[in-house]
Scaffold this motif. Structure first.
Motif, mmCIF file in Angstrom:
data_model
loop_
_atom_site.group_PDB
_atom_site.id
_atom_site.type_symbol
_atom_site.label_atom_id
_atom_site.label_comp_id
_atom_site.label_asym_id
_atom_site.label_seq_id
_atom_site.Cartn_x
_atom_site.Cartn_y
_atom_site.Cartn_z
ATOM 1 N N ASP A 127 10.230 15.071 -57.676
ATOM 2 C CA ASP A 127 10.217 13.627 -57.411
ATOM 3 C C ASP A 127 9.164 12.941 -58.284
ATOM 4 O OD1 ASP A 127 10.875 11.274 -56.024
ATOM 5 O OD2 ASP A 127 9.241 11.578 -54.592
ATOM 6 N N THR A 128 7.967 13.521 -58.300
ATOM 7 C CA THR A 128 6.870 12.931 -59.082
ATOM 8 C C THR A 128 7.203 12.929 -60.568
ATOM 9 O OG1 THR A 128 5.376 13.890 -57.470
ATOM 10 C CG2 THR A 128 4.368 13.128 -59.501
ATOM 11 N N GLU A 129 7.935 13.931 -61.023
ATOM 12 C CA GLU A 129 8.202 14.072 -62.466
ATOM 13 C C GLU A 129 9.492 13.394 -62.905
ATOM 14 O OE1 GLU A 129 5.978 15.161 -64.466
ATOM 15 O OE2 GLU A 129 4.604 15.874 -62.916
ATOM 16 N N GLY A 130 10.078 12.554 -62.060
ATOM 17 C CA GLY A 130 11.186 11.707 -62.507
ATOM 18 C C GLY A 130 12.581 12.149 -62.129
ATOM 19 N N CYS A 131 12.698 13.166 -61.279
ATOM 20 C CA CYS A 131 14.043 13.560 -60.815
ATOM 21 C C CYS A 131 14.600 12.435 -59.932
ATOM 22 C CB CYS A 131 13.914 14.853 -60.010
ATOM 23 S SG CYS A 131 15.474 15.505 -59.425
ATOM 24 N N LEU A 132 15.899 12.187 -60.018
ATOM 25 C CA LEU A 132 16.473 11.100 -59.212
ATOM 26 C C LEU A 132 17.170 11.604 -57.948
ATOM 27 C CD1 LEU A 132 17.972 8.776 -61.974
ATOM 28 C CD2 LEU A 132 15.748 8.616 -60.846
ATOM 29 N N GLY A 133 17.701 12.818 -58.001
ATOM 30 C CA GLY A 133 18.435 13.264 -56.816
ATOM 31 C C GLY A 133 18.550 14.764 -56.734
ATOM 32 N N ILE A 134 18.690 15.244 -55.506
ATOM 33 C CA ILE A 134 18.899 16.675 -55.324
ATOM 34 C C ILE A 134 20.154 16.876 -54.459
ATOM 35 C CG2 ILE A 134 16.641 17.749 -55.626
ATOM 36 C CD1 ILE A 134 17.328 17.025 -52.217
ATOM 37 N N GLY A 135 20.829 17.990 -54.721
ATOM 38 C CA GLY A 135 22.039 18.304 -53.963
ATOM 39 C C GLY A 135 21.883 19.671 -53.329
ATOM 40 N N PHE A 136 21.909 19.710 -52.011
ATOM 41 C CA PHE A 136 21.816 21.000 -51.339
ATOM 42 C C PHE A 136 23.199 21.639 -51.258
ATOM 43 C CE2 PHE A 136 18.134 18.794 -49.158
ATOM 44 C CZ PHE A 136 17.175 19.457 -49.896
ATOM 45 N N GLY A 137 23.224 22.937 -51.568
ATOM 46 C CA GLY A 137 24.479 23.673 -51.474
ATOM 47 C C GLY A 137 24.166 25.090 -51.044
ATOM 48 N N GLY A 138 25.069 26.012 -51.375
ATOM 49 C CA GLY A 138 24.838 27.385 -50.946
ATOM 50 C C GLY A 138 25.715 28.319 -51.753
ATOM 51 N N GLY A 139 26.275 29.266 -51.004
ATOM 52 C CA GLY A 139 26.560 29.387 -49.585
ATOM 53 C C GLY A 139 26.904 28.061 -48.893
ATOM 54 N N GLU A 140 26.758 28.089 -47.593
ATOM 55 C CA GLU A 140 27.009 26.883 -46.795
ATOM 56 C C GLU A 140 25.643 26.371 -46.320
ATOM 57 O OE1 GLU A 140 29.392 24.791 -46.066
ATOM 58 O OE2 GLU A 140 28.104 23.771 -44.622
ATOM 59 N N PRO A 141 25.187 25.218 -46.860
ATOM 60 C CA PRO A 141 23.812 24.788 -46.577
ATOM 61 C C PRO A 141 23.548 24.497 -45.103
ATOM 62 C CG PRO A 141 25.044 23.060 -47.699
ATOM 63 C CD PRO A 141 25.892 24.289 -47.750
ATOM 64 N N THR A 142 24.610 24.106 -44.363
ATOM 65 C CA THR A 142 24.377 23.793 -42.942
ATOM 66 C C THR A 142 24.057 25.056 -42.143
ATOM 67 O OG1 THR A 142 26.719 23.955 -42.392
ATOM 68 C CG2 THR A 142 25.920 21.784 -43.010
ATOM 69 N N LEU A 143 24.235 26.238 -42.750
ATOM 70 C CA LEU A 143 23.871 27.483 -42.063
ATOM 71 C C LEU A 143 22.394 27.843 -42.248
ATOM 72 C CD1 LEU A 143 27.069 29.608 -42.745
ATOM 73 C CD2 LEU A 143 26.129 29.071 -40.501
ATOM 74 N N HIS A 144 21.684 27.088 -43.084
ATOM 75 C CA HIS A 144 20.232 27.314 -43.184
ATOM 76 C C HIS A 144 19.607 26.838 -41.881
ATOM 77 C CE1 HIS A 144 16.060 26.979 -44.411
ATOM 78 N NE2 HIS A 144 16.340 27.657 -45.520
ATOM 79 N N SER A 145 18.735 27.659 -41.302
ATOM 80 C CA SER A 145 18.228 27.343 -39.960
ATOM 81 C C SER A 145 17.424 26.035 -39.924
ATOM 82 C CB SER A 145 17.381 28.499 -39.432
ATOM 83 O OG SER A 145 16.388 28.800 -40.383
ATOM 84 N N ASP A 146 16.878 25.603 -41.071
ATOM 85 C CA ASP A 146 16.069 24.371 -41.103
ATOM 86 C C ASP A 146 16.788 23.232 -41.819
ATOM 87 O OD1 ASP A 146 13.888 25.121 -39.713
ATOM 88 O OD2 ASP A 146 12.686 25.697 -41.453
ATOM 89 N N PHE A 147 18.108 23.307 -41.897
ATOM 90 C CA PHE A 147 18.826 22.344 -42.744
ATOM 91 C C PHE A 147 18.489 20.892 -42.394
ATOM 92 C CE2 PHE A 147 22.747 19.816 -43.607
ATOM 93 C CZ PHE A 147 22.609 19.794 -44.987
ATOM 94 N N VAL A 148 18.532 20.558 -41.121
ATOM 95 C CA VAL A 148 18.295 19.161 -40.720
ATOM 96 C C VAL A 148 16.870 18.749 -41.083
ATOM 97 C CG1 VAL A 148 18.109 17.609 -38.737
ATOM 98 C CG2 VAL A 148 20.040 19.173 -38.902
ATOM 99 N N ASP A 149 15.917 19.622 -40.790
ATOM 100 C CA ASP A 149 14.514 19.306 -41.064
ATOM 101 C C ASP A 149 14.285 19.111 -42.573
ATOM 102 O OD1 ASP A 149 11.887 18.917 -40.147
ATOM 103 O OD2 ASP A 149 11.343 20.901 -40.894
#
Ligand code: SF4
Length: 305
Positions: free
Chosen positions: A77-99
């Motif tokens: 973020d600090t270095e100028g990135c505009l966006g990130i995309g979470f994926g996987g696997g299935e990202p909603t299966l990561h135990s901390d996905f919402v957080d």
């Protein structure tokens, strides 16, 4: 609006509306360019509860730690990135996905997106994610029986997932284009319009250890379909599959690792999820790994010339 400086000018981006403005009258010197890729995809986990034949996600068990991911996001973020995309696997299966999504949206200026197969989007999950997601992507590889054959899940369950995602944020539909789905592009674009998707992302199938890339026949059928497309939902295509398709690139000089990078679930930074070459992200951070990866490519280029 967040700003990013690059070879094509000063790029302003509003993550809430998705509005991009390019001030191309300004051509800042290279020393001033943002050092982060414009977009970064992050495989939060390799775990997935589906078994699609053309899946490119590594099959060994690996997941990223929440603190680790948040640290990288702040750096990007600090270095100028505009966006990130979470994926996987299935990202909603990561135990901390919402957080992770909540903290990414709350503690950075990054646009937060994720790609899902859509079968785990319960009303409760969607409710928890509201306000933390700026764009979502759902994978729809064919309709009806074709989808069920490709993904091994009921199409009716996917339709419920699409109804849920439509209440979360603006969203797009991803389709892996192969010999089974290329004939269903009309049906998918009609579906995309009907469910209110704002983008249809074409992903021409790439070779994995199990499946081959699309052949010439499928490639030509895809080209014809795109050329004759008159639908209302905007089309996009993966960079790896864009050859031969009419595309428009407003940032033609922002290429390779300046434009995009991928972090896999083992914490390796790569030019794309298909790239066999990577740099491990260690304590020095993600920008240090990026530098290392650039050097690796530079040495390779020099050896080849
Ligand atoms: S849903 Fe995605 S990650 Fe899961 S098996 Fe299918 S292609 Fe792979």
């Amino acid at each position: 609006m967040k700003s990013r400086i690059g070879p094509n000018g000063v790029h302003l981006f509003d993550r809430l509306s998705g509005l991009n403005v390019l001030l191309d009258e300004l051509r800042p010197k290279e020393a001033a360019w943002s050092s982060s890729p414009r977009q970064v995809s992050i495989a939060l986990t390799n775990v997935c509860d589906l078994h699609c034949g053309y899946c490119y996600a590594p099959k060994h068990k690996a997941s990223l730690r929440t603190g680790q991911v948040l640290g990288w996001l702040k750096e990007l973020d600090t270095e100028g990135c505009l966006g990130i995309g979470f994926g996987g696997g299935e990202p909603t299966l990561h135990s901390d996905f919402v957080d992770i999504c909540k903290r990414a949206a709350g503690e950075t200026q990054l646009a937060v997106t994720f790609t899902t197969h859509g079968h785990r989007l319960t009303p409760q999950l969607v409710e928890h994610l509201k306000g933390s997601i700026h764009f979502a992507r759902i994978s729809v590889d064919g309709v009806g029986r074709t989808y069920e054959k490709q993904r091994g899940k009921q199409f009716a369950s996917l339709l419920r997932g699409m109804e849920s995602i439509a209440t979360l944020s603006p969203f797009g539909i991803n389709i892996v284009v192969n010999e089974c789905t290329v004939t269903e592009l009309d049906a998918i674009s009609e579906l995309a319009q009907k469910v209110g998707a704002s983008e249809l992302l074409l992903l021409p199938q790439q070779a994995t250890t199990v499946v081959a890339s699309i052949d010439e026949v499928v490639g030509r059928a895809l080209q014809d379909w795109v050329t004759n497309y008159r639908g209302k939902v905007r089309l996009a295509v993966s960079e790896a599959g864009a050859a031969g398709l009419p595309t428009c690139d407003p940032l033609p000089d922002e290429r390779g690792l300046q434009a995009y990078a991928h972090i896999d679930a083992s914490g390796m930074l790569r030019a794309s999820s298909y790239s066999p070459v990577g740099a491990k992200i260690v304590d020095a951070g993600v920008l240090s790994a990026l530098k290392q990866l650039r050097n690796t490519f530079e040495i390779k280029r020099e050896r080849q010339s």
